[in-house]
Design an enzyme around this catalytic site. Structure first.
Site, short mmCIF file in Angstrom:
data_model
loop_
_atom_site.label_atom_id
_atom_site.label_comp_id
_atom_site.label_asym_id
_atom_site.label_seq_id
_atom_site.Cartn_x
_atom_site.Cartn_y
_atom_site.Cartn_z
N CYS A 54 36.52 35.37 26.25
CA CYS A 54 37.26 35.60 27.56
C CYS A 54 38.39 34.48 27.54
O CYS A 54 39.26 34.51 28.66
CB CYS A 54 36.67 35.40 28.79
SG CYS A 54 35.38 36.89 28.99
N HIS A 73 40.75 33.24 34.95
CA HIS A 73 40.13 34.16 34.22
C HIS A 73 39.37 35.03 35.34
O HIS A 73 38.51 34.46 36.31
CB HIS A 73 39.31 33.76 33.25
CG HIS A 73 38.16 34.90 32.89
ND1 HIS A 73 38.66 36.04 32.57
CD2 HIS A 73 36.84 34.68 32.57
CE1 HIS A 73 37.51 36.60 31.93
NE2 HIS A 73 36.61 35.93 31.89
N ASN A 114 35.94 42.33 35.25
CA ASN A 114 35.91 41.07 34.05
C ASN A 114 36.57 41.79 32.84
O ASN A 114 35.80 42.44 32.06
CB ASN A 114 34.81 40.15 33.79
CG ASN A 114 34.80 39.25 32.63
OD1 ASN A 114 35.97 39.44 32.13
ND2 ASN A 114 34.04 38.44 32.61
#
Ligand code: COA
Length: 337
Positions: free
Chosen positions: A121, A260, A290
């Site tokens: 990520c 993020h 996500n």
């Protein structure tokens, strides 16, 4: 030493929407539980029948980023001008060739070199840092950074602890060489996670997958949610503090934070810690979940499209991008756009 600036943003998202109510049909959960704990209402998931995959979404994001250079640069940059493509992904369509090479072919970036970068990520921040350095030393002039992840491929749709979190998508930005450097700092860190609190345990790489391992869903995401949460609430402020200090600014001087999108509570905790209004944090986790390496450029692209962030070439705004993920990896960048 040259400088660089971002002159294009784009995203590519699957059409299919999976809501929390859809998940209620798969396992014992509720829309309310998921929203309260994560801020997520729905996410997008690829439909292979529509031809959606990492390359198709990545290429869409890349082309839109190139096209938008007519808005964000004094001159349009064309696909033939791209000399490097870095794709941040952990879930590419093939083990090899790289997703970056396949995006190169799909968009016709015939003059580009292309490779993938793996930092889960945090991948977009890591790839942005690499892109910047390639421009800074003068090796490349126009660099495309793509973040794409198809997490649904590794999602165990019977595991309520992980299936609620992730979505698929791609985001991209285009960097070009310039005299007036827009990048003020980068801070990227890794700490090999021996306990492996977030991983896909076996994809057949270390050991061939046996039928038993397939049945036990070992090729699916494993996550110790609380351990990752504890890591994230420390990593985000650490990355932001360091990136701001290196840039010579206070977090309060930042116009927009693009974090993020992993969990709304992690974003809220960073806002609280720096005493910064949550409105300065671009959040779209409610409708995309996500999307791993894609979440930061998707959030930025959407904020520009909605007019939340307004581009003004004569008055650049200060942005702080911050990410974290498996590895463990985390990082931030302060830049002007
Ligand atoms: N619906 C309903 N109940 C659920 C559930 C769901 N989807 N998922 C877990 N639960 C249950 C658990 O089984 C547990 O029940 P128990 O107490 O009876 O055992 C209870 O809810 C609490 O579980 P816990 O795992 O402690 O919840 P949590 O408050 O830590 O929230 C996460 C779980 C995943 C939302 C949270 O840990 C988190 O967001 N972690 C960070 C994840 C992340 O950011 N990952 C990506 C990094 S890039």
């Amino acid at each position: 030493m040259k400088g660089a600036k971002i002159v294009g943003w784009g995203s590519g998202l699957p059409k299919k929407v999976v809501t929390n109510f859809d998940l209620e049909k798969l396992f014992e959960t509720s829309d309310d539980w998921i929203f309260q704990r994560t801020g997520i209402k729905e996410r997008r998931v690829v439909d292979p029948d529509l031809g959606e995959n990492a390359v198709s979404l990545g290429a869409e994001a890349a082309l839109k980023a190139i096209e938008s250079s007519s808005k964000y640069n004094d001159k349009q940059i064309n696909v033939e001008d791209i000399d490097l493509i870095i794709c941040a992904t952990a879930t590419g369509d093939y083990l090899f060739p790289s997703t970056a090479c396949l995006i190169q072919a799909k968009i016709g970036a015939v003059n580009a070199t292309a490779f993938d970068l793996s930092a889960a990520c945090s991948g977009f921040i890591f790839a942005l840092n690499s892109a910047y350095n390639y421009i800074k030393v003068g090796q490349y002039k126009n660099v495309l950074v793509v973040g794409v992840d198809i997490m649904s491929r590794f999602t165990d749709w019977s595991d309520r602890r992980t299936a609620i979190l992730f979505g698929d998508g791609a985001g991209a930005c285009l960097l070009t060489q310039c005299d007036d450097d827009a990048f003020k700092s980068f801070f990227i860190k890794s700490k090999g996670d021996v306990e492996c609190s977030l991983n896909v345990p076996n994809t057949g790489g270390k050991y061939p997958l046996s039928q038993e391992q397939i049945t036990e869903k070992q090729a699916m995401v494993y996550m110790d949610g609380q351990a990752v949460y504890q890591f994230a609430v420390k990593a985000v402020p650490e990355a932001l503090e360091n990136a701001c200090a290196q840039a010579g600014v206070e977090p309060q001087d930042i116009d927009w934070f693009i974090p993020h999108q992993a969990n709304m509570r992690i974003i809220q905790s960073a806002a609280k810690r720096f005493k910064i209004p949550l409105e300065k944090f671009i959040c779209n986790i409610d409708h995309f979940g996500n999307t791993s390496a894609a979440s930061i450029p998707i959030a930025m692209d959407e904020a520009l499209a909605l007019g939340t962030i307004k581009f003004n070439p004569s008055k650049r705004q200060k942005l702080a991008l911050v990410g974290f993920g498996a590895g463990l990896t985390w990082g931030a960048s302060v830049l002007e756009f």
